[in-house]
Design a protein around this motif. Structure first.
Motif, mmCIF file in Angstrom:
data_model
loop_
_atom_site.group_PDB
_atom_site.id
_atom_site.type_symbol
_atom_site.label_atom_id
_atom_site.label_comp_id
_atom_site.label_asym_id
_atom_site.label_seq_id
_atom_site.Cartn_x
_atom_site.Cartn_y
_atom_site.Cartn_z
ATOM 1 N N ILE A 228 -1.713 0.864 17.206
ATOM 2 C CA ILE A 228 -1.195 -0.501 17.145
ATOM 3 C C ILE A 228 -0.267 -0.593 15.948
ATOM 4 N N VAL A 229 0.665 -1.505 16.031
ATOM 5 C CA VAL A 229 1.629 -1.661 14.949
ATOM 6 C C VAL A 229 0.901 -2.182 13.714
ATOM 7 N N THR A 230 1.149 -1.533 12.598
ATOM 8 C CA THR A 230 0.485 -1.971 11.366
ATOM 9 C C THR A 230 1.366 -2.994 10.665
ATOM 10 N N ASN A 231 0.766 -3.672 9.698
ATOM 11 C CA ASN A 231 1.543 -4.606 8.892
ATOM 12 C C ASN A 231 2.501 -3.815 8.019
ATOM 13 N N PRO A 232 3.663 -4.391 7.705
ATOM 14 C CA PRO A 232 4.596 -3.663 6.842
ATOM 15 C C PRO A 232 4.027 -3.498 5.437
ATOM 16 N N THR A 233 4.379 -2.403 4.808
ATOM 17 C CA THR A 233 3.933 -2.174 3.438
ATOM 18 C C THR A 233 4.832 -2.966 2.487
ATOM 19 N N ALA A 234 4.427 -2.974 1.210
ATOM 20 C CA ALA A 234 5.201 -3.722 0.213
ATOM 21 C C ALA A 234 6.620 -3.164 0.117
ATOM 22 N N ARG A 235 6.723 -1.853 0.166
ATOM 23 C CA ARG A 235 8.046 -1.217 0.082
ATOM 24 C C ARG A 235 8.918 -1.643 1.252
ATOM 25 N N GLN A 236 8.280 -1.640 2.428
ATOM 26 C CA GLN A 236 9.050 -2.022 3.613
ATOM 27 C C GLN A 236 9.507 -3.474 3.512
ATOM 28 N N MET A 237 8.635 -4.321 3.011
ATOM 29 C CA MET A 237 8.985 -5.729 2.882
ATOM 30 C C MET A 237 10.132 -5.897 1.894
ATOM 31 N N ALA A 238 10.129 -5.066 0.866
ATOM 32 C CA ALA A 238 11.175 -5.173 -0.144
ATOM 33 C C ALA A 238 12.483 -4.567 0.342
ATOM 34 N N GLY A 239 12.432 -3.923 1.479
ATOM 35 C CA GLY A 239 13.651 -3.362 2.039
ATOM 36 C C GLY A 239 14.024 -2.021 1.446
ATOM 37 N N GLU A 240 13.091 -1.417 0.698
ATOM 38 C CA GLU A 240 13.386 -0.097 0.141
ATOM 39 C C GLU A 240 13.203 0.962 1.217
ATOM 40 N N SER A 241 13.791 2.106 0.992
ATOM 41 C CA SER A 241 13.676 3.156 2.002
ATOM 42 C C SER A 241 12.264 3.709 1.986
ATOM 43 N N SER A 242 11.676 3.790 3.153
ATOM 44 C CA SER A 242 10.291 4.284 3.262
ATOM 45 C C SER A 242 10.065 4.705 4.704
ATOM 46 N N GLU A 243 8.843 4.966 5.016
ATOM 47 C CA GLU A 243 8.484 5.329 6.398
ATOM 48 C C GLU A 243 8.956 4.247 7.355
#
Lengths: 244, 578
Positions: free
Chosen positions: A74-89
């Motif tokens: 299932i789709v997980t919640n976005p991580t803090a990095r993802q929310m900040a728009g930084e490059s990540s998974e």
């Protein structure tokens, strides 16, 4: 309280049994919660709560065994990095990595009539629905007198009838799983009596619904003893015992 | 429904004093080896309980305290009560990094045994065995090699003075009976138990987090199981809490299921699906059901035929022998998929319904054949004869299940079966239309047209029907006659027209029949017996008079009728008129 009757039909259906939801096996007939979802697909507002009183089976119960690819995740919640728009998974699911082949035992060529009514909740009893802005009125008088006058059951009843007659829906109604979309139409039982299948037996305990009122995060399931009598199942909560 | 019916079966068996189904807290399990010790824990020898049954060595079964599910990389932390795998008991084989950890768990579990058990002589002897370091003697014993060689090695201890292993001693059994679920779970369940309504019984109880495993196809898998973090967690629930089933219900349905899967009379392999069946009440239909479908046994080849005849004889009563015709009957087809078991089919009906449908199946399959052919074809024999190269591993995986479903529902046979049989006849140049293939086509066509009536279809009969209006059927007869003429003209010929032209004659008649009819003149000229020639000429005239035209091609159903016409005509040549 008006009792509505919808006729729904589709090529496939899967009302997954909770104990066999991995290698899916369907219940023999539609569950009350699946029927509720169909009513809600046509009309749902915070003011109303749908109840299903009766499910009638028009087509003989037929099965089909299908092996298909499903997603094991299932789709997980976005991580803090993802929310900040930084490059990540990346956030998405890669189907090649999460693919699972599963066998399922589904129903084939189903047709049901479902009966239900809605309970109306007056505005003052509704739970606040995370309103971001407070309601704005021209003056106190409007707030007190005029605006809420239309908040009556008949309004929603008329809305439902209009929408169901025209075939309007918020999202396409489905039979148990989203991939098994169904057709529907509003029927008047007196004009078009249904020809039900000739079956009378005990279907064992069946899922009634999830009890969101008790616990919204992890609702406990509710079960009832389903009995099919001459093709019809009584699911009226005022008459049948619901455990959970 | 499925689980409920399995629970019903368990309850029925448990109520029957003559059945040997395991009571709650126990499990029937094979122990391949027993370590024999004396009351002081001195090692004597290792006993091999295995016996040769067929090709396999099978250990002796005992009623043991129930095993618990263990999986994942911490599986070594779980052990069973007083019996387990060799890794736990003896820490063998040494090279395996797991076995020493397992052995530590075993020793820890022994030291933590409930005081209720410590009063037993056998249990104390086991503890002494480890205290006195008799373990080394056991490991050094010559029988150990056998244990390590065995594909499965479950062990326990036996006192030299006893007949049964220690876990079967009456004191131990009594203790287990009084502490059904608690004893084994004590170490495992550190998290809090959850309670709720069981979805099978509707009763309130402790919910099983994981379900026990079921042996299927040489492996053990779960019928009900939800992996964590794999998309099955819903509404904040994980594992067994997705589908609340109370612990005692879980025990009953798993035991019922495992008992059925182990039974020889109530289990049947259909394609890759292990099929089990049982009825609401004990019935002879239940115990004879497998004979309707399985290959006859070597030492008693007629038993299946007898059972099917009994099925036909009970036409009047509507059911089977003296069974209650309204009693419910369940058929469940399971096959392994990944780490789980998937339900391939599930049929519920009364004995009378199933008896009637199975009878109908054999009626549809009846066809004229030589006496050395079996009277009724088993499911396997039917399917293997339409698989590539007649080998059972080539049976299309879905076909067996679909075919069985058609029989049990009394619905038309799967279309894939007709396609498969026609393809197989096309590729099998030697045999072409075997009796079993002809029987299948006949059954398929008749049943198909019973469901989808067509006034142009005349029912395919058991034996030659000269008035059959189907063009395919008459072409098949013509082809068989032409082949017969060729055979008599050139006895012992290597390749007849059957080998060369069957496929084309059946699919595109117009392309070959002109040529074949020309060839026939040469063949007839070679025949010395002129009376025979006149006979053949008359026969050909009779058949050709029913053929208006050679069609450019035949559809699948007509190709089927072609095969039957060919088969019937050939049989008519062989079987002398009376």
């Amino acid at each position: 309280m008006h009792n509505w009757c919808l006729e729904v039909w589709g090529d496939y259906a899967c009302f997954t049994r909770p104990e066999m939801k991995v290698e899916r096996v369907s219940y023999d007939v539609m569950t009350p919660s699946a029927a509720r979802a169909i009513f809600e697909a046509i009309l749902w507002k915070p003011a109303i709560k749908w109840n299903v009183t009766r499910i009638e089976v028009l087509n003989p119960i037929r099965w089909i065994s299908v092996r298909r690819n499903e997603v094991g995740g299932i789709v997980t919640n976005p991580t803090a990095r993802q929310m900040a728009g930084e490059s990540s998974e990346p956030l998405g699911i890669f189907i090649e990595e999460k693919r699972q082949q599963r066998a399922g035992l589904f129903l084939r060529d189903v047709r049901y009539r479902i009966h239900g009514y809605f309970e109306f909740t007056p505005p003052e009893k509704r739970k606040a629905n995370n309103l971001l802005l407070s309601e704005v009125w021209a003056d106190d008088q409007e707030n007190a007198e005029i605006v809420r006058l239309d908040e009556i059951e008949a309004k929603y009843a008329a809305m439902f009838e209009r929408r169901a007659k025209k075939g309007q829906c918020f999202h396409r109604p489905y039979l148990g799983c989203r991939e098994f979309a169904c057709d529907f139409r509003l029927v008047d039982e007196d004009l078009e009596p249904a020809k039900l299948i000739n079956e009378t037996r005990d279907l064992g305990y069946m899922l009634y619904d999830m009890d969101f009122e008790r616990n919204i995060k992890s609702p406990p399931p509710l079960f009832f003893r389903a009995e099919i009598k001459d093709g019809g199942i009584n699911t009226d909560r005022r008459e049948v015992e619901v455990r959970g | 429904m499925i689980l409920q019916a399995l629970k019903e079966y368990y309850d029925r068996k448990a109520a029957d004093p003559e059945s040997d189904i395991a009571p709650e807290g126990f499990e029937k399990k094979e122990l391949q080896f027993l370590i024999v010790i004396d009351a002081k824990g001195n090692f004597l020898n290792i006993e091999d309980t295995r016996e040769r049954i067929g090709k396999r060595l099978v250990g002796k079964s005992f009623l043991l305290p129930r095993s618990v599910g263990r999986s994942g990389n911490k599986s070594y932390e779980t052990t069973f009560l007083l019996w387990d795998h060799i890794g736990y008991l003896l820490g063998q084989p040494i090279g395996d990094p797991k076995s020493s950890k397992q052995h530590q768990t075993w020793l820890a579990a022994l030291s933590r045994l409930d005081s209720g058990l410590l009063t037993d002589v056998g249990v104390n002897a086991i503890i002494e065995f480890y205290n006195n370091n008799e373990l080394e003697r056991a490991i050094a014993s010559p029988q150990l090699k056998e244990c390590l060689k065995a594909p499965q090695c479950n062990m326990s201890f036996r006192l030299i003075s006893d007949m049964c292993p220690v876990p079967c001693r009456s004191k131990v059994q009594e203790f287990v009976r009084n502490n059904t679920t608690r004893i084994i779970d004590k170490e495992v369940s550190e998290e809090k138990e959850q309670t709720g309504i069981c979805l099978i019984t509707g009763e309130f109880g402790v919910i099983a987090r994981t379900h026990s495993r079921t042996p299927i196809n040489k492996d053990t898998k779960c019928l009900v199981g939800f992996q964590k973090n794999s998309g099955y967690d819903s509404y904040g629930k994980e594992q067994g809490y997705n589908a609340p089933i109370s612990k005692s219900t879980e025990f009953t349905y798993v035991t019922g299921l495992n008992t059925l899967l182990k039974s020889s009379s109530q289990r049947l392999l259909i394609g890759d699906a292990s099929t089990i069946f049982w009825s609401e009440k004990p019935s002879s239909f239940e115990s004879d059901f497998s004979f309707f479908f399985k290959e006859p046994e070597k030492d008693n080849p007629d038993i299946g035929t007898e059972k099917i005849k009994a099925l036909f004889e009970s036409v009047n009563s509507g059911a089977y022998r003296d069974d209650d015709s309204t009693s419910r009957f369940y058929i469940l087809g399971l096959s392994p998929n990944a780490a789980r078991i998937s339900v391939r089919f599930w049929h519920v009906g009364t004995i009378a319904e199933f008896a009637g449908r199975i009878r109908q199946h054999f009626e549809d399959f009846a066809i004229i054949k030589l006496s050395r052919e079996p009277e009724y074809y088993s499911l396997w024999r039917t399917l293997v004869n339409i698989a590539v190269q007649d080998e059972s591993e080539n049976i299309p995986p879905n076909l067996a299940g679909d075919f069985m479903r058609a029989i049990l529902n009394g619905t038309p046979y799967p279309a894939t079966s007709l396609q498969a049989v026609i393809r197989r006849i096309g590729s099998d140049t030697e045999n072409r239309v075997k009796p079993v293939r002809a029987a299948l086509i006949k059954a398929y066509l008749n049943r198909y047209h019973r469901f989808y009536p067509n006034k142009n279809h005349k029912e395919v009969t058991m034996e030659l029907d000269v008035s059959q209006p189907s063009i395919g059927y008459q072409l098949g007869r013509l082809f068989a006659t032409l082949e017969k003429i060729q055979e008599e003209a050139n006895p012992g010929i290597n390749a007849t027209i059957r080998e060369r032209f069957y496929g084309a004659a059946c699919a595109t008649p117009v392309t070959v029949f002109a040529n074949l009819l020309r060839l026939k003149n040469h063949h007839l000229a070679k025949l010395e017996n002129r009376g025979r020639v006149v006979n053949f000429e008359r026969m050909l005239g009779d058949i050709v008079s029913k053929i208006t035209d050679f069609p450019a091609h035949l559809d699948l159903h007509e190709q089927g009728r072609f095969a039957i016409g060919y088969y019937h005509q050939r049989q008519a040549f062989f079987i002398k008129k009376e």
